[in-house]
Structures are given as structure tokens and as C-alpha cells.
Design a protein around this motif. Structure first.
Motif, short mmCIF file in Angstrom:
data_model
loop_
_atom_site.label_atom_id
_atom_site.label_comp_id
_atom_site.label_asym_id
_atom_site.label_seq_id
_atom_site.Cartn_x
_atom_site.Cartn_y
_atom_site.Cartn_z
N ASP A 70 -69.69 -78.10 41.09
CA ASP A 70 -69.92 -76.99 40.15
C ASP A 70 -68.65 -76.20 39.87
O ASP A 70 -68.72 -75.09 39.36
CB ASP A 70 -70.98 -76.04 40.71
N SER A 71 -67.50 -76.78 40.16
CA SER A 71 -66.20 -76.13 40.03
C SER A 71 -66.06 -75.07 41.12
O SER A 71 -66.90 -74.95 42.01
CB SER A 71 -65.99 -75.52 38.64
N GLU A 72 -64.97 -74.34 41.11
CA GLU A 72 -64.74 -73.29 42.08
C GLU A 72 -64.98 -71.94 41.41
O GLU A 72 -64.94 -71.83 40.19
CB GLU A 72 -63.29 -73.37 42.61
N PHE A 121 -57.28 -71.58 40.36
CA PHE A 121 -57.92 -72.88 40.55
C PHE A 121 -57.99 -73.67 39.26
O PHE A 121 -57.86 -74.90 39.26
CB PHE A 121 -59.32 -72.72 41.17
N TYR A 122 -58.16 -73.02 38.13
CA TYR A 122 -58.29 -73.75 36.86
C TYR A 122 -56.98 -74.39 36.41
O TYR A 122 -56.98 -75.23 35.52
CB TYR A 122 -58.91 -72.88 35.77
N ASP A 123 -55.86 -74.01 37.03
CA ASP A 123 -54.59 -74.67 36.72
C ASP A 123 -54.61 -76.14 37.15
O ASP A 123 -53.81 -76.94 36.67
CB ASP A 123 -53.42 -73.96 37.42
N HIS A 124 -55.52 -76.50 38.06
CA HIS A 124 -55.64 -77.88 38.55
C HIS A 124 -56.60 -78.73 37.72
O HIS A 124 -56.70 -79.93 37.92
CB HIS A 124 -56.14 -77.89 40.01
N ILE A 125 -57.35 -78.11 36.81
CA ILE A 125 -58.32 -78.85 36.00
C ILE A 125 -57.60 -79.60 34.89
O ILE A 125 -56.71 -79.05 34.23
CB ILE A 125 -59.38 -77.89 35.40
N ASN A 126 -57.97 -80.86 34.70
CA ASN A 126 -57.38 -81.67 33.64
C ASN A 126 -57.70 -81.01 32.29
O ASN A 126 -58.87 -80.86 31.93
CB ASN A 126 -57.97 -83.09 33.72
N GLN A 127 -56.67 -80.62 31.56
CA GLN A 127 -56.87 -79.88 30.31
C GLN A 127 -57.48 -80.73 29.20
O GLN A 127 -58.23 -80.23 28.37
CB GLN A 127 -55.54 -79.28 29.85
N LYS A 128 -57.17 -82.03 29.18
CA LYS A 128 -57.70 -82.91 28.13
C LYS A 128 -59.15 -83.31 28.42
O LYS A 128 -59.96 -83.45 27.52
CB LYS A 128 -56.84 -84.15 27.97
N ASN A 129 -59.44 -83.56 29.70
CA ASN A 129 -60.79 -83.96 30.10
C ASN A 129 -61.12 -83.23 31.41
O ASN A 129 -60.79 -83.72 32.49
CB ASN A 129 -60.89 -85.47 30.27
N PRO A 130 -61.79 -82.06 31.33
CA PRO A 130 -62.04 -81.25 32.52
C PRO A 130 -62.84 -81.95 33.63
O PRO A 130 -62.82 -81.51 34.76
CB PRO A 130 -62.83 -80.05 31.99
N PHE A 131 -63.54 -83.03 33.27
CA PHE A 131 -64.35 -83.73 34.28
C PHE A 131 -63.74 -85.05 34.71
O PHE A 131 -64.40 -85.87 35.34
CB PHE A 131 -65.78 -83.89 33.77
N GLN A 132 -62.48 -85.25 34.39
CA GLN A 132 -61.76 -86.44 34.85
C GLN A 132 -61.08 -86.11 36.17
O GLN A 132 -60.51 -85.04 36.34
CB GLN A 132 -60.71 -86.87 33.82
N LEU A 133 -61.18 -87.04 37.09
CA LEU A 133 -60.60 -86.85 38.42
C LEU A 133 -59.55 -87.90 38.70
O LEU A 133 -59.61 -89.01 38.16
CB LEU A 133 -61.70 -86.94 39.49
N PRO A 134 -58.58 -87.61 39.55
CA PRO A 134 -57.62 -88.62 39.96
C PRO A 134 -58.31 -89.77 40.70
O PRO A 134 -59.42 -89.60 41.21
CB PRO A 134 -56.67 -87.88 40.91
N ILE A 174 -65.91 -70.99 34.21
CA ILE A 174 -64.91 -72.02 33.97
C ILE A 174 -65.49 -73.34 34.46
O ILE A 174 -65.95 -73.42 35.60
CB ILE A 174 -63.58 -71.72 34.70
N VAL A 175 -65.48 -74.34 33.59
CA VAL A 175 -66.03 -75.64 33.97
C VAL A 175 -64.91 -76.65 34.14
O VAL A 175 -63.87 -76.56 33.52
CB VAL A 175 -67.06 -76.15 32.93
N GLY A 176 -65.17 -77.60 35.00
CA GLY A 176 -64.22 -78.67 35.25
C GLY A 176 -64.05 -78.91 36.74
O GLY A 176 -64.36 -78.04 37.56
N TYR A 177 -63.57 -80.09 37.06
CA TYR A 177 -63.37 -80.47 38.45
C TYR A 177 -61.97 -80.06 38.91
O TYR A 177 -60.99 -80.25 38.21
CB TYR A 177 -63.54 -81.97 38.64
N VAL A 178 -61.92 -79.51 40.11
CA VAL A 178 -60.67 -79.09 40.73
C VAL A 178 -60.39 -80.00 41.91
O VAL A 178 -61.00 -79.86 42.97
CB VAL A 178 -60.76 -77.62 41.21
#
Length: 193
Positions: A114-116, A171-184, A125-129
Motif C-alpha cells: 500500500d506504499s509507505e 519515500f516517494y523519491d524511490h518510486i519509479n516516476q514512469k511506472n509507479p508500480f514497477q519494481l526492480p 501517494i501511490v506506488g511501490y517503494v
């Protein structure tokens, strides 16, 4: 003398919000041993976290629940943070750390689905950290004694979040800006819950 003492109740209005310059600055290292003022400020920060997780006190004082808070989030340019974490077994862990530094970490990473959240941010703020799954932190306690703490999972995420604050990073500085739900690729398949 600081206004943040053991007798002073931190409230949400004391927490610095996103946009304040101090939250983007790298916090200054503290001289050791810590002063009585430093100790009182850290204990006050820890008490805020405990109060914020107590439903009755949180409701009475309109506190947003938190598990960690860094000194710059209350306007102090000091490299220290407090954390109060309850694990899945119901055990409480409390930390008051001075000059914390990550000295080792795993290559594998994790994330909170659910993000941080952050006490300094009032917007969703949505996206994976992505965060390191395991870390080792070197820091100093309230007595100025050096300690090394090995953490994993949620506790490791909390520490990374707070150390980021001390480095001027959200924390949102770590979220992929192009695809917020893409992970390494090195993120574990099972996210933290």
C-alpha cells in the motif's frame, strides 16, 4: 533549552510538513555524548509515537499514528530519530538512535504493497517503494554508546525511511516516476503486509 521536553506533548501541529526546506537538508551529526537536551528531544519523539499508537490518546489529541519520526520532522537539524514498532507477535520495540548509518544491506529488496506513509505528508501517494530486505545499522544510544542493529522486513523499512529523512529524502523519491508500480528485479515476490 528546547521546547521538546519529556513533559511536553508533541502534537500534529509540531510536525513539519512537506515543502519545508529543513526536510530536504542533510541533518547535522550530533557530538557525543548527547546533551540532556538531545536526550529529552529523542524521548519526546518516542513518546509521540507511543501516544499516536494508543487509540484513546490519539483520538483525544488528534494524532496520526506513526512508527518512526526523525528530528528534522519536528524542526530540529539533528541526526537522530525514534521508532516504536510492534511486530506480528505483539512485541514492542523502541529505538532512540543518534547518528544512524546503514553499514550493510542485502541485495534482495521488499516493499509495502500500500506504499509507505509519512507524518510530514498530508496527501495520498501511490506506488511501490523498493527497500532492502535486510540492513545493519550502526548508531549511538542515549548514553552515547555505539551499537549495531540487524533488521529485516518491516523494521528494516522503517529504519530506511527515517534514515532517508535525515538525508533529505522522501519515500516517494524511490518510486519509479514512469511506472509507479514497477519494481526492480531483485524484489521478493511476496510483499510485506
Amino acid at each position: 533549552m528546547s521546547k521538546f521536553t519529556k513533559d511536553y506533548l508533541l502534537v500534529m501541529n509540531d510536525i513539519i510538513r512537506e515543502g519545508a526546506p529543513i526536510l530536504r537538508e542533510k541533518a547535522k551529526k550530533l557530538s557525543l555524548p548527547p546533551t540532556e537536551e538531545d536526550k529529552e528531544e529523542l524521548l519526546c519523539m518516542l513518546q509521540y509515537l507511543k501516544n499516536s499508537q494508543n487509540p484513546e490518546i490519539a483520538k483525544k489529541h488528534q494524532l496520526r499514528p506513526g512508527v518512526g519520526i526523525s528530528a528534522n520532522q519536528i524542526g530540529l537539524n539533528k541526526r537522530m530519530f525514534a521508532a516504536y514498532i510492534k511486530n506480528s507477535n505483539g512485541e514492542d520495540f523502541e529505538y532512540t538512535l543518534i547518528n544512524p548509518k546503514i553499514i550493510a544491506h542485502s541485495t534482495s529488496m521488499i516493499f509495502i504493497p500500500d506504499s509507505e506513509g509519512c507524518l510530514s505528508i498530508d496527501r495520498p501517494i501511490v506506488g511501490y517503494v523498493p527497500r532492502y530486505k535486510k540492513i545493519t545499522v550502526r548508531a549511538f544510544n542515549l548514553n552515547g554508546e555505539e551499537m549495531k542493529i540487524k533488521l529485516r522486513g518491516f523494521e528494516a523499512v522503517v529504519f530506511q525511511h527515517e534514515i532517508d529523512h535525515l538525508n533529505g529524502i522522501f519515500f516517494y523519491d524511490h518510486i519509479n516516476q514512469k511506472n509507479p508500480f514497477q519494481l526492480p528485479e531483485n524484489v521478493d515476490i511476496e510483499p510485506l503486509s
